[in-house]
Design a protein around this motif. Structure first.
Motif, PDB file in Angstrom:
ATOM      1  N   LYS A  39      -2.307   7.822 -80.024  1.00  0.00           N
ATOM      2  CA  LYS A  39      -1.114   8.511 -80.507  1.00  0.00           C
ATOM      3  C   LYS A  39      -1.444   9.661 -81.486  1.00  0.00           C
ATOM      4  O   LYS A  39      -0.828  10.711 -81.452  1.00  0.00           O
ATOM      5  CB  LYS A  39      -0.328   7.426 -81.242  1.00  0.00           C
ATOM      6  CG  LYS A  39       0.984   7.733 -81.797  1.00  0.00           C
ATOM      7  CD  LYS A  39       1.444   6.405 -82.446  1.00  0.00           C
ATOM      8  CE  LYS A  39       2.843   6.401 -82.894  1.00  0.00           C
ATOM      9  NZ  LYS A  39       3.245   5.080 -83.409  1.00  0.00           N
ATOM     10  N   LEU A  40      -2.433   9.446 -82.356  1.00  0.00           N
ATOM     11  CA  LEU A  40      -2.746  10.437 -83.390  1.00  0.00           C
ATOM     12  C   LEU A  40      -3.702  11.508 -82.846  1.00  0.00           C
ATOM     13  O   LEU A  40      -4.366  11.291 -81.830  1.00  0.00           O
ATOM     14  CB  LEU A  40      -3.401   9.746 -84.594  1.00  0.00           C
ATOM     15  CG  LEU A  40      -2.529   8.774 -85.377  1.00  0.00           C
ATOM     16  CD1 LEU A  40      -3.316   8.148 -86.517  1.00  0.00           C
ATOM     17  CD2 LEU A  40      -1.296   9.472 -85.928  1.00  0.00           C
ATOM     18  N   PRO A  41      -3.817  12.636 -83.534  1.00  0.00           N
ATOM     19  CA  PRO A  41      -4.761  13.667 -83.073  1.00  0.00           C
ATOM     20  C   PRO A  41      -6.225  13.226 -83.203  1.00  0.00           C
ATOM     21  O   PRO A  41      -7.099  13.806 -82.574  1.00  0.00           O
ATOM     22  CB  PRO A  41      -4.493  14.853 -83.999  1.00  0.00           C
ATOM     23  CG  PRO A  41      -3.211  14.565 -84.682  1.00  0.00           C
ATOM     24  CD  PRO A  41      -2.997  13.092 -84.666  1.00  0.00           C
ATOM     25  N   GLU A  42      -6.485  12.218 -84.039  1.00  0.00           N
ATOM     26  CA  GLU A  42      -7.860  11.743 -84.235  1.00  0.00           C
ATOM     27  C   GLU A  42      -8.007  10.338 -83.661  1.00  0.00           C
ATOM     28  O   GLU A  42      -7.070   9.549 -83.735  1.00  0.00           O
ATOM     29  CB  GLU A  42      -8.196  11.645 -85.731  1.00  0.00           C
ATOM     30  CG  GLU A  42      -8.001  12.912 -86.516  1.00  0.00           C
ATOM     31  CD  GLU A  42      -9.098  13.913 -86.257  1.00  0.00           C
ATOM     32  OE1 GLU A  42     -10.200  13.472 -85.894  1.00  0.00           O
ATOM     33  OE2 GLU A  42      -8.830  15.126 -86.399  1.00  0.00           O
ATOM     34  N   PHE A  43      -9.188  10.040 -83.165  1.00  0.00           N
ATOM     35  CA  PHE A  43      -9.466   8.681 -82.701  1.00  0.00           C
ATOM     36  C   PHE A  43      -9.937   7.819 -83.885  1.00  0.00           C
ATOM     37  O   PHE A  43     -10.482   8.343 -84.843  1.00  0.00           O
ATOM     38  CB  PHE A  43     -10.573   8.707 -81.634  1.00  0.00           C
ATOM     39  CG  PHE A  43     -10.205   9.511 -80.406  1.00  0.00           C
ATOM     40  CD1 PHE A  43      -9.194   9.093 -79.568  1.00  0.00           C
ATOM     41  CD2 PHE A  43     -10.859  10.686 -80.102  1.00  0.00           C
ATOM     42  CE1 PHE A  43      -8.838   9.831 -78.436  1.00  0.00           C
ATOM     43  CE2 PHE A  43     -10.523  11.436 -78.983  1.00  0.00           C
ATOM     44  CZ  PHE A  43      -9.505  11.009 -78.144  1.00  0.00           C
ATOM     45  N   GLY A  44      -9.766   6.525 -83.797  1.00  0.00           N
ATOM     46  CA  GLY A  44     -10.403   5.634 -84.788  1.00  0.00           C
ATOM     47  C   GLY A  44      -9.475   4.687 -85.516  1.00  0.00           C
ATOM     48  O   GLY A  44      -9.917   3.656 -86.020  1.00  0.00           O
ATOM     49  N   GLY A  45      -8.189   5.031 -85.641  1.00  0.00           N
ATOM     50  CA  GLY A  45      -7.216   4.116 -86.251  1.00  0.00           C
ATOM     51  C   GLY A  45      -7.584   3.646 -87.644  1.00  0.00           C
ATOM     52  O   GLY A  45      -8.365   4.297 -88.363  1.00  0.00           O
ATOM     53  N   THR A  46      -7.040   2.512 -88.034  1.00  0.00           N
ATOM     54  CA  THR A  46      -7.353   1.962 -89.359  1.00  0.00           C
ATOM     55  C   THR A  46      -8.798   1.465 -89.396  1.00  0.00           C
ATOM     56  O   THR A  46      -9.370   1.275 -90.467  1.00  0.00           O
ATOM     57  CB  THR A  46      -6.440   0.771 -89.725  1.00  0.00           C
ATOM     58  OG1 THR A  46      -6.615  -0.259 -88.746  1.00  0.00           O
ATOM     59  CG2 THR A  46      -4.989   1.173 -89.779  1.00  0.00           C
ATOM     60  N   SER A  47      -9.366   1.257 -88.236  1.00  0.00           N
ATOM     61  CA  SER A  47     -10.739   0.736 -88.185  1.00  0.00           C
ATOM     62  C   SER A  47     -11.719   1.657 -88.902  1.00  0.00           C
ATOM     63  O   SER A  47     -12.760   1.210 -89.375  1.00  0.00           O
ATOM     64  CB  SER A  47     -11.176   0.562 -86.733  1.00  0.00           C
ATOM     65  OG  SER A  47     -10.294  -0.305 -86.068  1.00  0.00           O
ATOM     66  N   LYS A  48     -11.370   2.937 -88.996  1.00  0.00           N
ATOM     67  CA  LYS A  48     -12.269   3.878 -89.691  1.00  0.00           C
ATOM     68  C   LYS A  48     -12.366   3.550 -91.177  1.00  0.00           C
ATOM     69  O   LYS A  48     -13.310   3.929 -91.839  1.00  0.00           O
ATOM     70  CB  LYS A  48     -11.711   5.300 -89.559  1.00  0.00           C
ATOM     71  CG  LYS A  48     -12.050   5.958 -88.251  1.00  0.00           C
ATOM     72  CD  LYS A  48     -11.875   7.455 -88.332  1.00  0.00           C
ATOM     73  CE  LYS A  48     -10.459   7.822 -88.617  1.00  0.00           C
ATOM     74  NZ  LYS A  48     -10.133   9.227 -88.370  1.00  0.00           N
ATOM     75  N   PHE A  49     -11.322   2.880 -91.702  1.00  0.00           N
ATOM     76  CA  PHE A  49     -11.302   2.610 -93.144  1.00  0.00           C
ATOM     77  C   PHE A  49     -11.770   1.204 -93.486  1.00  0.00           C
ATOM     78  O   PHE A  49     -11.938   0.876 -94.649  1.00  0.00           O
ATOM     79  CB  PHE A  49      -9.886   2.826 -93.692  1.00  0.00           C
ATOM     80  CG  PHE A  49      -9.351   4.176 -93.349  1.00  0.00           C
ATOM     81  CD1 PHE A  49      -9.805   5.293 -94.020  1.00  0.00           C
ATOM     82  CD2 PHE A  49      -8.446   4.346 -92.321  1.00  0.00           C
ATOM     83  CE1 PHE A  49      -9.349   6.555 -93.689  1.00  0.00           C
ATOM     84  CE2 PHE A  49      -7.974   5.602 -91.978  1.00  0.00           C
ATOM     85  CZ  PHE A  49      -8.430   6.710 -92.666  1.00  0.00           C
ATOM     86  N   ALA A  50     -11.917   0.373 -92.459  1.00  0.00           N
ATOM     87  CA  ALA A  50     -12.353  -0.998 -92.710  1.00  0.00           C
ATOM     88  C   ALA A  50     -13.791  -0.972 -93.222  1.00  0.00           C
ATOM     89  O   ALA A  50     -14.511  -0.003 -93.022  1.00  0.00           O
ATOM     90  CB  ALA A  50     -12.253  -1.818 -91.437  1.00  0.00           C
ATOM     91  N   GLU A  51     -14.161  -2.048 -93.891  1.00  0.00           N
ATOM     92  CA  GLU A  51     -15.520  -2.050 -94.434  1.00  0.00           C
ATOM     93  C   GLU A  51     -16.495  -2.788 -93.533  1.00  0.00           C
ATOM     94  O   GLU A  51     -17.528  -2.248 -93.165  1.00  0.00           O
ATOM     95  CB  GLU A  51     -15.508  -2.636 -95.836  1.00  0.00           C
ATOM     96  CG  GLU A  51     -14.798  -1.709 -96.805  1.00  0.00           C
ATOM     97  CD  GLU A  51     -14.709  -2.279 -98.187  1.00  0.00           C
ATOM     98  OE1 GLU A  51     -15.713  -2.234 -98.895  1.00  0.00           O
ATOM     99  OE2 GLU A  51     -13.629  -2.796 -98.550  1.00  0.00           O
ATOM    100  N   GLY A  52     -16.185  -4.035 -93.167  1.00  0.00           N
ATOM    101  CA  GLY A  52     -17.187  -4.766 -92.396  1.00  0.00           C
ATOM    102  C   GLY A  52     -16.607  -5.799 -91.461  1.00  0.00           C
ATOM    103  O   GLY A  52     -15.391  -5.956 -91.365  1.00  0.00           O
ATOM    104  N   GLN A  53     -17.511  -6.478 -90.743  1.00  0.00           N
ATOM    105  CA  GLN A  53     -17.093  -7.452 -89.735  1.00  0.00           C
ATOM    106  C   GLN A  53     -17.526  -8.868 -90.117  1.00  0.00           C
ATOM    107  O   GLN A  53     -18.634  -9.075 -90.597  1.00  0.00           O
ATOM    108  CB  GLN A  53     -17.735  -7.132 -88.373  1.00  0.00           C
ATOM    109  CG  GLN A  53     -17.332  -5.808 -87.760  1.00  0.00           C
ATOM    110  CD  GLN A  53     -18.296  -4.697 -88.094  1.00  0.00           C
ATOM    111  OE1 GLN A  53     -19.494  -4.897 -88.079  1.00  0.00           O
ATOM    112  NE2 GLN A  53     -17.773  -3.526 -88.407  1.00  0.00           N
TER     113      GLN A  53
END
Ligand SMILES: Cc1cc2nc3c(=O)[nH]c(=O)nc-3n(C[C@H](O)[C@H](O)[C@H](O)COP(=O)(O)OP(=O)(O)OC[C@H]3O[C@@H](n4cnc5c(N)ncnc54)[C@H](O)[C@@H]3O)c2cc1C
Lengths: 501, 240
Positions: A39-53
């Motif tokens: 939906k957004l012009p950039e790929f990555g969603g909130t996952s770009k701001f997450a820290e770790g798994q």
């Protein structure tokens, strides 16, 4: 028969960690065609701001053998990497068995493989440990990647490009196309506003939940006021529950209560801001009536702390302290850890300058005064009530006993030395955790627990329910991000199996 | 006459990962769209709005980038090693341009990723090359090229075939929508095997670690003085 503008085997809606993981799996483990619509012009969603798994029995844990010591003061006795069984039990226990055993087992059993796949693609892990040091029962399953979520998403983006995943930004999915009870495609709007019909043999919903939809927050969580009191952690996100709407349109079953991953900050400021760092400390917390409402030690258990803030009906809390405590924060440091933002026992250097600057600018979220009455006036709370609360708190500091909430004495600092400070805090909804009910293959199910639409609709990441009870008060750090990547892969593998017959 | 816009021709150095163990790993295995590529297509189109516009790329996968921005057709060069030397890349591109015949202009990103290639390409073609190009406008038989010059810009008039190395000032505003991309994918793509001439190659004589930048701490006791020191340091580094 619908006329399609283009047809793919698998269509993924949303380009965060779950969506990219799903698409990459399809492209790298089969010869099926796959596209991602974002939906957004950039790929990555909130996952770009997450820290770790979060993951159990990963290659990183096996190689490292013992958890990294975040405090530098030695690991607590018994600290160890969890087995899968321990991680599964943590979900079941903390959710009071409201979590879905199917989903929990599917996630945990596959979580280690996620770390291996990401590592092979180029992600480097800096350490594996817990996340919030003060959260006593936390498992040591948090894998911290070098460069955080941004780096992980960049690596996955490359992997998708390399595997020829077709990716379209600014192209929101609007509707599922159903023929004879089966999903056959998706209607999307492109960047120029054209409606396109996209054929698909399987559709994976990976739209990141509904943390940016106040209406849905009020409707689908057990806090029907939170949509009016929360603030987002980052501006510009657009997780508005589109996946939930699409699933509902074809008869999906929805969780009775969707938990929130939440925290707190000074209104209008982000995690890591000086005022937020000081406001999160377990000093004296009062509500808009000037009354204490909780044992502030909860600050050390970050996820519980978020839940506490979310419970405030008007979303207002003030953290009150005096000059001595501000000096304490500058010299002795933070009582709590919060990933990259706050380290335990490390001096908080950005608090005083930001407090002073904001106060000088007339920022209503910062109060500073030489008397409690004046402080109360700036906060807009009843002066007598605040004075009474401070008096009680000071008595607790003197006696070392907190009869009201039983906070340990080491966290009770008397409020006597002017100037006095109060920092306004509000709940932050980081993400929603679920909504659409799924089975262990991440197929969307109906009320009868059978897959809807003959099984070719999936929900993953923040869109999928199953890991939690009614709150994200769990001891498994990195859960949502680990789950996002892992559930995307699980769904993709099932989609491949269904399509290939 | 034909104008050529070259796109997706350089590897992105950000995809090169040096692990803690010193191992180098490339996250990508083919050239990718560079920051200047959209501007290179725009310049080629503006220079000769009535001429045929051809996209030329060294990438595989989705080759519709130039077509989605107006190119009638695309030529995809195959067989150039992704880590080929700039001289070899320029030779492959020059030979592809020559093979197209009546070409009036080649525009290519002024790439920081592989800065030698545009000039080497012009040298191999024997054409003039203008670097740091902002924009172009045709005036009769002449092309007026606006290029960056010192702190400002300069207009240069050229006639005859030319290589324009374009430097985008900002990110592309409105990217083509999905319908446009799908239509572009239907335009012809000729995949041809690259021919690399007998060109000199460079040999690395040695390696030097990047010099570690010492960080500088400004004493914040006097905030105004610290801010002044910071501004002056940034000015002397050319940042401000
Ligand atoms: C600041 C921040 C920090 C976080 N830190 C952590 C952490 O350390 N650990 C952790 O476990 N979790 C963390 N999280 C939670 C995080 O949301 C999850 O971990 C996880 O990354 C979610 O992945 P996802 O793929 O489900 O959603 P997202 O990554 O949000 O991706 C969803 C995508 O779908 C897109 N989309 C929405 N609607 C449509 C539509 N109609 N059509 C097309 N696209 C659509 C959105 O724009 C978005 O790009 C954090 C979240 C935030 C915001």
């Amino acid at each position: 028969m619908t006329q399609f503008d283009i047809e793919y085997d698998v269509v993924v809606i949303g380009s965060g960690g779950s969506g990219k993981s799903a698409a990459y799996t399809v492209a790298s483990e089969s010869n099926l065609s796959v596209a991602i619509f974002e939906k957004l012009p950039e790929f990555g969603g909130t996952s770009k701001f997450a820290e770790g798994q979060g993951a159990a029995e990963s290659i990183e844990q096996k190689e490292r053998k013992v958890p990294f010591d975040l405090t530098g003061e030695g690991l607590p006795e018994g600290a160890h990497f969890p087995t899968r069984e321990e991680m599964i039990q943590a979900y079941l226990d903390t959710s009071h068995y409201r979590a879905s055993s199917e989903v929990v087992n599917a996630f945990v059993d596959n979580s280690g493989e996620t770390i291996e796949i990401l590592r092979n693609l180029g992600v480097e892990y800096e350490y594996v440990s817990c996340y919030a040091v003060g959260q006593e029962n936390e498992l040591y399953c948090f894998h911290q990647p070098k460069g955080g979520g941004d780096a992980v998403q960049a690596v996955l983006q490359k992997a998708c490009e390399k595997a020829d995943v077709d990716m379209f930004a600014s192209t929101p999915a609007k509707e599922l196309i159903v023929e004879d009870g089966k999903i056959v495609g998706v209607k999307v709007n492109d960047a120029d506003g054209n409606e396109l019909m996209v054929g698909a043999k399987a559709v994976i919903l990976a739209t990141g939940g509904f943390a940016q939809s106040p209406e849905k927050l009020n409707k689908y969580t057990n806090m029907p006021w939170i949509g009016d009191t929360f603030q987002p952690p980052i501006p510009g996100l657009q997780c508005t529950g589109d996946g939930l709407d699409l699933a509902l349109s074809v008869g999906a079953d929805v969780s009775s209560t969707v938990p929130l991953q939440s925290g707190a900050s000074t209104p209008g400021k982000m995690f890591g801001a000086g005022t937020t760092n000081a406001g999160l400390q377990p000093a004296l917390w009062v509500n808009s009536k000037g009354k204490r409402y909780v044992n502030e030690e909860v600050a050390l258990a970050l996820m519980n702390m978020g839940t506490v803030y979310c419970q405030l009906r008007d979303g207002i809390s003030w953290t009150v302290f005096d000059e001595d405590y501000l000096v304490f924060l500058e010299t002795e440091g933070s009582a709590l850890a919060m990933g990259e933002f706050l380290q335990v026992n490390k001096p908080i250097r950005n608090a005083r300058p930001e407090i002073e600057e904001n106060f000088a600018q007339g920022d209503p979220t910062v109060a500073k005064a030489d008397t409690i009455a004046e402080l109360a006036a700036q906060m807009g709370v009843n002066a007598d009530a605040l004075q009474k609360t401070v008096d009680e708190y000071n008595a607790a500091a003197d006696s070392g006993v907190d009869p009201r909430f039983h906070k340990p004495a080491k966290y009770i600092h008397a409020i006597r030395k002017a100037p006095f400070y109060a920092l306004k805090m509000c709940p932050v909804v980081v993400c929603t955790c679920g909504g659409i009910n799924v089975n262990r293959d991440m197929q969307v199910v109906g009320y009868d627990e059978e897959p809807v639409c003959t099984g070719n609709l999936f929900a993953v990441g923040n869109d999928a329910s199953g890991l939690y009870g009614d709150a994200y008060t769990i001891d498994v750090p990195g859960s949502t991000n680990g789950f996002a990547h892992t559930s995307g892969r699980i769904a993709a593998r099932k989609a491949i199996e269904i399509i290939k017959g | 006459m034909t104008s050529i816009a070259i796109f997706k021709w350089a590897m992105n150095p950000h995809d090169e990962r040096v692990g803690s163990d010193g191992q180098i790993k490339w996250l990508a295995e083919r050239p990718e769209v560079g920051d200047d590529d959209y501007a290179a297509v725009q310049v080629a189109r503006d220079a000769a709005p009535d001429d045929e516009l051809v996209g030329l790329t060294m990438a595989s996968g989705d080759t519709a980038f130039a077509a989605a921005r107006g190119a009638e057709r695309t030529v995809a060069l195959q067989g150039v090693d992704i880590l080929a030397q700039p001289t070899e890349v320029a030779s492959a591109l020059a030979n592809a341009v020559k093979a197209m015949g009546d070409v009036s202009l080649v525009s290519i990103g002024d790439s920081a990723w592989s800065p030698m290639v545009p000039s080497l390409l012009a040298a191999q073609l024997g054409w003039p090359c203008i670097l740091a190009v902002d924009a172009v406008r045709p005036e009769g038989d002449t092309l007026v090229v606006t290029r960056r010059f010192g702190a400002g810009t300069q207009d240069v008039a050229v006639t005859g075939p030319v290589v324009l190395a374009v430097a985008a000032r900002r990110e592309e505003g409105a990217k083509p929508g999905m319908r446009q991309v799908l239509q572009a994918r239907k335009r012809p793509v000729d995949t041809v095997t690259a021919s690399i001439g007998d060109v000199p190659t460079l040999e690395a004589a040695g390696l030097r670690e990047p010099t570690a930048q010492a960080s500088k701490l400004f004493d914040g006791a006097d905030p105004a003085a610290a801010a002044a020191q910071l501004v002056s340091a940034l000015q002397s580094e050319g940042v401000l």
